[in-house]
Design a protein around this motif. Sequence first.
Motif, short mmCIF file in Angstrom:
data_model
loop_
_atom_site.label_atom_id
_atom_site.label_comp_id
_atom_site.label_asym_id
_atom_site.label_seq_id
_atom_site.Cartn_x
_atom_site.Cartn_y
_atom_site.Cartn_z
N ASP A 108 -25.48 5.37 10.17
CA ASP A 108 -24.09 5.18 10.52
C ASP A 108 -23.38 6.16 11.41
O ASP A 108 -24.34 7.04 11.59
CB ASP A 108 -23.53 6.16 9.67
CG ASP A 108 -23.06 5.42 7.88
OD1 ASP A 108 -23.02 4.26 7.75
OD2 ASP A 108 -23.54 6.25 6.33
N LYS A 109 -22.42 6.03 12.51
CA LYS A 109 -22.45 6.33 13.39
C LYS A 109 -21.43 8.14 13.37
O LYS A 109 -21.89 8.68 14.70
CB LYS A 109 -21.25 5.90 14.40
CG LYS A 109 -20.46 5.85 15.57
CD LYS A 109 -19.49 5.39 16.02
CE LYS A 109 -19.30 6.04 17.06
NZ LYS A 109 -17.68 4.95 18.04
N ALA A 110 -21.18 7.83 12.19
CA ALA A 110 -20.88 9.73 11.98
C ALA A 110 -22.11 10.79 12.06
O ALA A 110 -21.93 11.71 11.81
CB ALA A 110 -19.60 10.07 10.41
N ARG A 135 -16.64 1.27 18.81
CA ARG A 135 -15.59 0.38 17.36
C ARG A 135 -16.88 0.47 16.00
O ARG A 135 -16.42 0.18 15.83
CB ARG A 135 -15.15 -0.23 18.21
CG ARG A 135 -13.92 -0.18 18.62
CD ARG A 135 -13.13 -1.24 19.02
NE ARG A 135 -13.50 -2.73 19.47
CZ ARG A 135 -13.66 -3.79 19.51
NH1 ARG A 135 -12.09 -4.35 18.59
NH2 ARG A 135 -14.24 -4.68 19.85
N SER A 136 -17.93 0.71 17.15
CA SER A 136 -18.80 0.80 16.21
C SER A 136 -18.72 0.90 14.64
O SER A 136 -19.01 2.37 15.01
CB SER A 136 -20.84 0.53 16.54
OG SER A 136 -20.40 -0.26 17.84
N THR A 137 -19.90 1.12 13.80
CA THR A 137 -19.69 2.16 11.97
C THR A 137 -20.74 2.01 11.77
O THR A 137 -21.10 2.91 11.53
CB THR A 137 -19.16 2.04 11.45
OG1 THR A 137 -19.09 0.32 10.94
CG2 THR A 137 -17.23 1.30 11.28
N LYS A 138 -22.06 1.60 12.42
CA LYS A 138 -23.27 2.12 12.77
C LYS A 138 -24.23 0.87 13.61
O LYS A 138 -23.54 0.67 14.31
CB LYS A 138 -23.77 0.11 11.47
CG LYS A 138 -22.75 -0.03 9.54
CD LYS A 138 -24.05 1.34 8.95
CE LYS A 138 -23.32 1.46 7.46
NZ LYS A 138 -23.56 2.13 6.84
N THR A 151 -25.63 -1.51 19.20
CA THR A 151 -24.85 -2.36 18.36
C THR A 151 -24.67 -3.03 17.16
O THR A 151 -25.95 -3.58 17.36
CB THR A 151 -23.75 -3.03 19.20
OG1 THR A 151 -24.43 -3.71 20.17
CG2 THR A 151 -23.06 -1.74 20.20
N TYR A 152 -24.52 -3.18 16.10
CA TYR A 152 -24.21 -3.73 15.34
C TYR A 152 -24.55 -5.00 15.70
O TYR A 152 -25.33 -6.64 15.40
CB TYR A 152 -23.59 -4.15 14.33
CG TYR A 152 -23.02 -4.94 12.81
CD1 TYR A 152 -24.37 -4.77 11.96
CD2 TYR A 152 -22.87 -6.77 13.56
CE1 TYR A 152 -25.01 -5.91 11.14
CE2 TYR A 152 -23.05 -6.96 11.81
CZ TYR A 152 -23.88 -6.63 11.00
OH TYR A 152 -24.48 -8.11 9.92
N LYS A 180 -19.68 7.04 22.96
CA LYS A 180 -17.91 6.27 23.13
C LYS A 180 -18.30 5.99 24.33
O LYS A 180 -17.19 4.78 24.12
CB LYS A 180 -17.51 7.98 23.78
CG LYS A 180 -16.98 9.06 22.93
CD LYS A 180 -16.43 10.37 23.45
CE LYS A 180 -16.45 11.19 22.53
NZ LYS A 180 -15.58 13.30 23.00
#
Length: 105
Positions: free
Chosen positions: A7-9, A82-85, A32-33, A77
């Motif tokens: 997860d990017k978070a 825009r990636s979440t994973k 990236t995904y 950044k």
Amino acid sequence: MVNSMIDKATAIPVIMNKLKKLPIGHAIDLRTYKRNRSVVIARIGKDSFDVVEKGFHDDRFQLPLSKMKKLLKNLMKKEFPRSTKIRCYDLGESEADVHIRRKKI
């Protein structure tokens, strides 16, 4: 070669933990995904890393682990806006500038 999704978070603490355990001469590949942009990080010494960015920008950095967190924030950044994973590949013994095709054709 081990593949995992992060997860990017929570990516920066997970990646920093992986880098602390990474043996000299080994590398990880962050993608990236869609696998079209990457950041490859190789450990080249006890406290030195080689980072190769390929995507929106093509750049190369050499720095110690203490400066890696700030660089990872900036690279996330720029390359993964825009990636979440994020895909994380353990390349084993490898150079940072060796380009590995990951995108499916």
